[in-house]
Each structure stands twice: as C-alpha cells, then as structure tokens.
Design an enzyme around this catalytic site. Structure first.
Site, PDB file in Angstrom:
ATOM      1  N   GLY A  26     101.732  43.265   6.671  1.00 43.37           N
ATOM      2  CA  GLY A  26     101.994  42.066   5.891  1.00 43.37           C
ATOM      3  C   GLY A  26     103.399  42.086   5.340  1.00 43.37           C
ATOM      4  O   GLY A  26     104.185  42.994   5.644  1.00 43.37           O
ATOM      5  N   GLY A  27     103.716  41.095   4.541  1.00 46.10           N
ATOM      6  CA  GLY A  27     105.048  41.026   3.971  1.00 46.10           C
ATOM      7  C   GLY A  27     105.315  42.104   2.943  1.00 46.10           C
ATOM      8  O   GLY A  27     106.460  42.488   2.713  1.00 46.10           O
ATOM      9  N   SER A  29     102.936  44.984   2.584  1.00 44.76           N
ATOM     10  CA  SER A  29     102.117  46.174   2.791  1.00 44.76           C
ATOM     11  C   SER A  29     101.882  46.440   4.274  1.00 44.76           C
ATOM     12  O   SER A  29     102.061  45.555   5.118  1.00 44.76           O
ATOM     13  CB  SER A  29     100.765  46.014   2.086  1.00 44.76           C
ATOM     14  OG  SER A  29     100.055  44.919   2.637  1.00 44.76           O
ATOM     15  N   ASP A 150      95.866  32.667  -2.358  1.00 45.85           N
ATOM     16  CA  ASP A 150      96.177  32.752  -0.927  1.00 45.85           C
ATOM     17  C   ASP A 150      94.899  32.789  -0.090  1.00 45.85           C
ATOM     18  O   ASP A 150      94.727  33.648   0.777  1.00 45.85           O
ATOM     19  CB  ASP A 150      97.047  33.980  -0.632  1.00 45.85           C
ATOM     20  CG  ASP A 150      97.757  33.874   0.719  1.00 45.85           C
ATOM     21  OD1 ASP A 150      97.955  32.740   1.208  1.00 45.85           O
ATOM     22  OD2 ASP A 150      98.126  34.925   1.282  1.00 45.85           O
TER      23      ASP A 150
END
Length: 315
Positions: A26-27, A29, A150
């Site tokens: 992810g962005g 992690s 989210d």
C-alpha cells in the site's frame, strides 16, 4: 526488502513468526504472509515510520483495532499483536522505525478480488446479506465516534465462514471534525488525498472550507458506492476516473447512472446514501433499517413471483 526466506523472522509479543511471501503493498505499508512455529498462517502488516506523526498514526490504527475488538464486533479484522521496532533494517534499506501488526490470514481474498472476476455474479439476496454485515461493522465504528474513511471493495475481506470483514483502519479518525482554519482545511485535504480512495470519497472531502463540519456520514457515501459496486462491479465513479475525467465534478454533480431493468428499491437506497448534501445524508442506523425494508420487499416480490409461476403451471 529483497527476497524473503523462511530464515527471516520477526518477534511480536515474545512469539516468533517466519516471513514468507510479500502479498500486498500500500501507500504506507507492506503486507507479508508469515507462519508461526506450528506452521499456522498469519498476515504481517509493516508500517515504516519516518517521524513522530507516522508513529502516532500507526499506534492510532492499533488503538482503533483494540477499541473495536473490545466491542465484540466480529466483522472487523482482529489485531492479534503489535510492536514498534526501532531503527529496523528488516523491511527497509536504511534503519527505520517499523510498526508491525499481526493479523489473521483469510484465504478467501477480498471483495475486490471477487468483483474483478470475468463472470462475477452475486444474487441480490446475498448482496443484501453481506452489505448488512458490513453496515453493522460501520455502526460499531460510528458508535465509538470514529469514521473509517476508506470503505471500498479492497478493504473488505471474506473470512473462513465467507462473512465480510472490514480491514485497514489506517485511515480511521474521529468521526466529527470542525474545520476552524485554512491550515486545518489543508491538512485534512492532504490526509484525505493520501488515504481516501477517490472514487469512494464523499463530496465534502473534495473541497474543504473553513467552518465546515465533517462527520461519520462520509462513510455512508462510501457505502453507497460499495453497494453499487457489489451490484454492478464498479463504483459509479470508476468509469469517470478511467476516462480521465474529473471525479470531483462527477461526485459533486450527484448524477448516478443505473443499468436498465435493475432493482428500483436497491437503486433508491443507493441514491439516498449518495446524497450530495451531507447534512441531509442519513446515518448508519437509518441505512440498516432501509436495508431491512429492501430485503423484505425482495422476499415479498420473490414469493409473489413463485406463486404466480405455480398458478401458471397449474392452469
């Protein structure tokens, strides 16, 4: 990180876990498949923390997990354990504080994995059943005065009982925020741009004004987009994004296309959740009640259809 092998391991709360494959990125992690000494599979989420702000956000994610677990909600992913490793080189090229979160492993994948299958189909009864479970999770989050921020198909896993489970609480924040300055507005906008997926984002998060009030109903908008995707494979704003057009303008316009011959009751529920004026958008308890009504209408229509078919067969 390079190639992970079985010899590489991490220790969380005095238990050793062996790192196998990287299964997500992810962005903020990286996600790895790990196993314990008994060969049981788990997920390891690694968050690199470059400053105190990053560390605070990582601990906040764990805190929200723990709050939700204490509430007993089974539709939010459990946090098994967590640990901050200072100046670690295990998951970065240079020594960096790394927050480790140990989570359950579910082999059934995410709602997104299901939606992208070429021949995806989920009947309306199952859609409503899963959507209600997701709404119950969101209710728990909102009852604790938080919002998820989210909600999207990639953040819905299916557990071993094929029940939906909400994941990724890294974007979670206090539900109600009053923006009192231009600086606060910009900081919130920067955070939203980093952590909230555009095609599931509420209109009030595209243009944040001073003295505006943001509350948990941003998640209701995301739920409307999610239900649309469960029925029609994509968010109503995914095609706008794919064409390169302005998602913000499309969202603020409030115009939603529904396929012909689709279920009017469900479409009306989606329209209510996608109310552009957030002050008129319903809360999660209202949505749960509406889901119940739509489900009952579906059962009634189904039973009437079966009776009609039976009568035709007996003519």
């Amino acid at each position: 990180m390079g190639c992970a092998c079985e010899k590489q391991h991490v220790t969380i709360q005095d238990n050793k876990y062996y790192v196998h494959d990287q299964i997500g990125q992810g962005g903020f992690s990286s996600v790895f498949l790990v196993k314990n000494a008994g060969n049981m599979k788990f997920v390891l989420k690694c968050i690199l923390c470059h400053d105190q702000k990053d560390r605070d956000k990582a601990w906040n994610e764990a805190k929200v997990h723990q709050l939700l677990q204490s509430s007993g909600n089974k539709y939010v992913l459990n946090l098994i354990g967590c640990e901050m490793i200072e100046k670690s080189s295990e998951f970065s090229k240079t020594p960096t504080d790394t927050f480790l979160m140990l989570l359950p492993y579910y082999k059934n994948g995410s709602l997104y994995d299901i939606l992208v299958k070429p021949h995806y189909h989920m009947d309306l009864k199952h859609v409503l059943k899963h959507f209600r479970s997701i709404c119950l999770s969101v209710k728990t989050i909102h009852d604790l005065s938080y919002s998820h921020r989210d909600i999207k198909p990639a953040n819905i896993l299916f557990n071993d009982n094929n029940e939906p489970v909400i994941i990724d609480l890294g974007s979670a924040a206090p539900a109600k925020i009053t923006v009192t300055s231009k600086k606060e507005a910009q900081e919130l906008l920067d955070d939203v741009n980093e952590r909230c997926s555009m095609t599931y984002r509420a209109p009030e998060l595209f243009n944040i004004d001073i003295n505006s009030i943001i509350d948990e109903r941003i998640d209701i908008w995301s739920l409307g987009c999610l239900l649309y995707a469960m029925l029609y494979k994509k968010s109503p704003f995914d095609l706008v994004y794919e064409r390169g057009d302005s998602v913000a303008l499309a969202v603020i316009s409030g115009k939603i296309y529904f396929p012909p011959n689709s279920n009017e009751s469900v479409n009306n529920l989606i329209k209510v959740m996608l109310t552009v004026d957030h002050s008129k958008r319903p809360f999660i308890d209202d949505i749960l009640e509406s889901v119940k009504v739509v489900d009952e209408l579906f059962d009634q229509d189904f039973n009437e259809h079966m009776i009609l078919n039976s009568n035709i067969c007996n003519v």
